[in-house]
Enzyme design. Structure first.
Site, PDB file in Angstrom:
ATOM      1  N   SER A 178      49.187  14.182  -0.570  1.00 44.18           N
ATOM      2  CA  SER A 178      49.716  13.028  -1.292  1.00 44.18           C
ATOM      3  C   SER A 178      50.780  12.215  -0.688  1.00 44.18           C
ATOM      4  O   SER A 178      50.835  11.273  -0.874  1.00 44.18           O
ATOM      5  CB  SER A 178      50.309  13.600  -2.743  1.00 44.18           C
ATOM      6  N   HIS A 206      44.059  12.924  -4.869  1.00 40.32           N
ATOM      7  CA  HIS A 206      44.042  11.625  -4.215  1.00 40.32           C
ATOM      8  C   HIS A 206      42.672  11.163  -3.413  1.00 40.32           C
ATOM      9  O   HIS A 206      42.551   9.994  -2.960  1.00 40.32           O
ATOM     10  CB  HIS A 206      45.123  11.466  -3.148  1.00 40.32           C
ATOM     11  N   LYS A 237      44.812   8.937 -11.020  1.00 44.11           N
ATOM     12  CA  LYS A 237      45.133   8.180  -9.702  1.00 44.11           C
ATOM     13  C   LYS A 237      43.991   6.987  -9.479  1.00 44.11           C
ATOM     14  O   LYS A 237      43.753   6.044 -10.452  1.00 44.11           O
ATOM     15  CB  LYS A 237      45.026   9.299  -8.766  1.00 44.11           C
TER      16      LYS A 237
HETATM   17  C1  LIG Z   1      49.268  13.875  -8.996  1.00 44.08           C
HETATM   18  C2  LIG Z   1      48.742  15.273  -8.508  1.00 44.08           C
HETATM   19  C3  LIG Z   1      48.618  16.200  -9.167  1.00 44.08           C
HETATM   20  C4  LIG Z   1      48.631  16.108 -10.800  1.00 44.08           C
HETATM   21  O1  LIG Z   1      47.812  15.330 -11.339  1.00 44.08           O
HETATM   22  P1  LIG Z   1      48.480  14.551 -12.818  1.00 44.08           P
HETATM   23  O2  LIG Z   1      47.324  13.908 -13.566  1.00 44.08           O
HETATM   24  O3  LIG Z   1      49.330  13.385 -12.241  1.00 44.08           O
HETATM   25  O4  LIG Z   1      49.100  15.284 -13.623  1.00 44.08           O
HETATM   26  C5  LIG Z   1      47.772  17.426  -8.783  1.00 44.08           C
HETATM   27  N1  LIG Z   1      47.530  17.523  -7.567  1.00 44.08           N
HETATM   28  C6  LIG Z   1      47.898  16.658  -6.506  1.00 44.08           C
HETATM   29  C7  LIG Z   1      47.513  16.834  -5.223  1.00 44.08           C
HETATM   30  C8  LIG Z   1      48.294  15.655  -7.137  1.00 44.08           C
HETATM   31  O5  LIG Z   1      48.820  14.561  -6.217  1.00 44.08           O
END
Ligand SMILES: *Cc1c(COP(=O)(O)O)cnc(C)c1O
Length: 377
Positions: A178, A206, A237
């Site tokens: 990320s 992602h 996302k």
């Molecule tokens: C954003 C993210 C999460 C968490 O997801 P949310 O739906 O925002 O709680 C988990 N793993 C990774 C790699 C992330 O970037």
């Protein structure tokens, strides 16, 4: 008694690490909006396909709001499993080409729940040093022995796997990282897990929606669909809504329903959120999804002309120390471009950066403005 709070806050301030909540008022889409009265194009959003404002998602949410209660005030195991979430889980499983899937209220809760469920005191957990915080938290909660390998370093992972005598071994990696935008050596990690009898969880947060022929993620892109015990990801996302999922064999999903505490002890997600997520999968799998992924790839290729290392929609502009990172952030902001600074502890100290993320929803003119600013600044 509360002196420690003030002391800690003073220390953060002295190090320039205080986090504050900025109010950002989005236009229709989160890709444009107003920050402290200033109009900005948002290059800090995870809406990689621009689906957060898609009319089909809004319609699906509105229809669900008409038809079902606003909330689902019970846990999933009590009376919180309605058709809206069963449909979403079936769709997720079909999209990921796995036997079954399970929806969680957040991606964070997904990782915490599944890792703590699959690892115990007699487990060794192997994590990439740059794995997401939710993975680390799940590992800590599991009480397993935690081993961190150097980022994307499969030789280091193998060294640790070889040394381990644990009854159960679990490897967890982000597929697309990320904060760095680089991709894990998934083929090698899959092979190492086979060789050393380790379970594998991949986090596609992602990559879901963005990579693979049907947007199922990096495992699909690399021809590895089904090679991990569990593929987890988020609807928050590229899919533009909210919540997390896991996909895998039916027995694994059944086990998680019985053992993942972040699934069991929380209230079900509002039907409209699930309905919008279902609609997002439909779009991601359709010709429109393929078109959006191509458009995003063109934006990435444009960015690569100025940031050669940009391999995906996430490009870090690593500036090192905090003051120069903040200075650059302000310069971009003056041009109406929002690229938020990322500082320790989110990234290792000395690697403060502006994290630029591109979306298929950005116009060509907006990408051109970003490229111009990068060249000038
Ligand atoms: C954003 C993210 C999460 C968490 O997801 P949310 O739906 O925002 O709680 C988990 N793993 C990774 C790699 C992330 O970037």
């Amino acid at each position: 008694m509360t002196d420690f709070i003030k002391k800690e806050l003073d220390e953060l301030a002295a190090a320039g690490l205080t986090r504050t909540l900025r109010e950002f008022i989005p236009d229709r889409s989160a890709l444009r909006g107003t920050l402290h009265g200033r109009r900005v194009v948002n290059f800090s959003s995870n809406s990689y396909l621009g689906l957060d404002s898609h009319p089909a998602l809004k319609k699906a949410a509105q229809d669900a709001l008409e038809k079902w209660p606003v909330g689902a005030p019970a846990s999933r195991l009590i009376t919180g499993t309605g058709p809206w979430v069963s449909e979403l889980e079936e769709k997720t499983a079909a999209w990921k080409k796995r036997e079954a899937a399970l929806y969680f209220g957040s991606g964070y809760g997904t990782n915490v729940g599944i890792i703590a469920a699959l690892a115990d005191r007699d487990t060794d957990i192997f994590l990439d040093k740059l794995d997401h915080a939710s993975i680390v938290d799940g590992a800590v909660l599991s009480r397993a022995k935690l081993q961190r390998y150097h980022h994307n370093d499969t030789a280091d992972l193998e060294r640790l796997l070889k040394r381990s005598t644990a009854a159960r071994k679990l490897v967890v990696t982000d597929t697309l990282f990320s904060m760095d935008g680089d991709v894990a050596p998934l083929e090698e990690i899959v092979a190492l897990c086979k060789k050393h009898d380790a379970l594998l969880i991949v986090d596609e947060a992602h990559a879901s929606g963005v990579f693979g022929k049907t947007g199922a993620g990096m495992m699909e892109e690399r021809g590895l669909a089904g090679a991990a015990l569990i593929e987890m990801g988020t609807f928050s996302k590229a899919l533009g809504v909210s919540g997390g999922y896991v996909a895998g064999d039916r027995a694994v999903i059944e086990y998680l329903v019985n053992r993942a505490r972040s699934f069991i002890f929380t209230t079900a997600t509002p039907p409209m959120v699930c309905a919008a997520s279902s609609s997002a999968i439909d779009i991601v799998m359709s010709g429109e999804g393929a078109y959006l992924r191509e458009r995003l790839q063109r934006h990435i290729a444009t960015l690569r002309a100025v940031i050669p290392a940009a391999a995906t929609q996430i490009a870090p502009l690593i500036l090192g120390d905090i003051p120069s990172t903040m200075a650059r952030y302000e310069q971009f902001l003056e041009r109406g471009l929002l690229a938020l600074p990322v500082r320790p502890p989110t990234v290792p100290s000395g690697t403060s950066r502006l994290r630029i993320s591109l979306s298929a929803g950005h116009t060509n003119a907006e990408i051109a403005a970003l490229i111009g600013a990068l060249q000038d600044i």
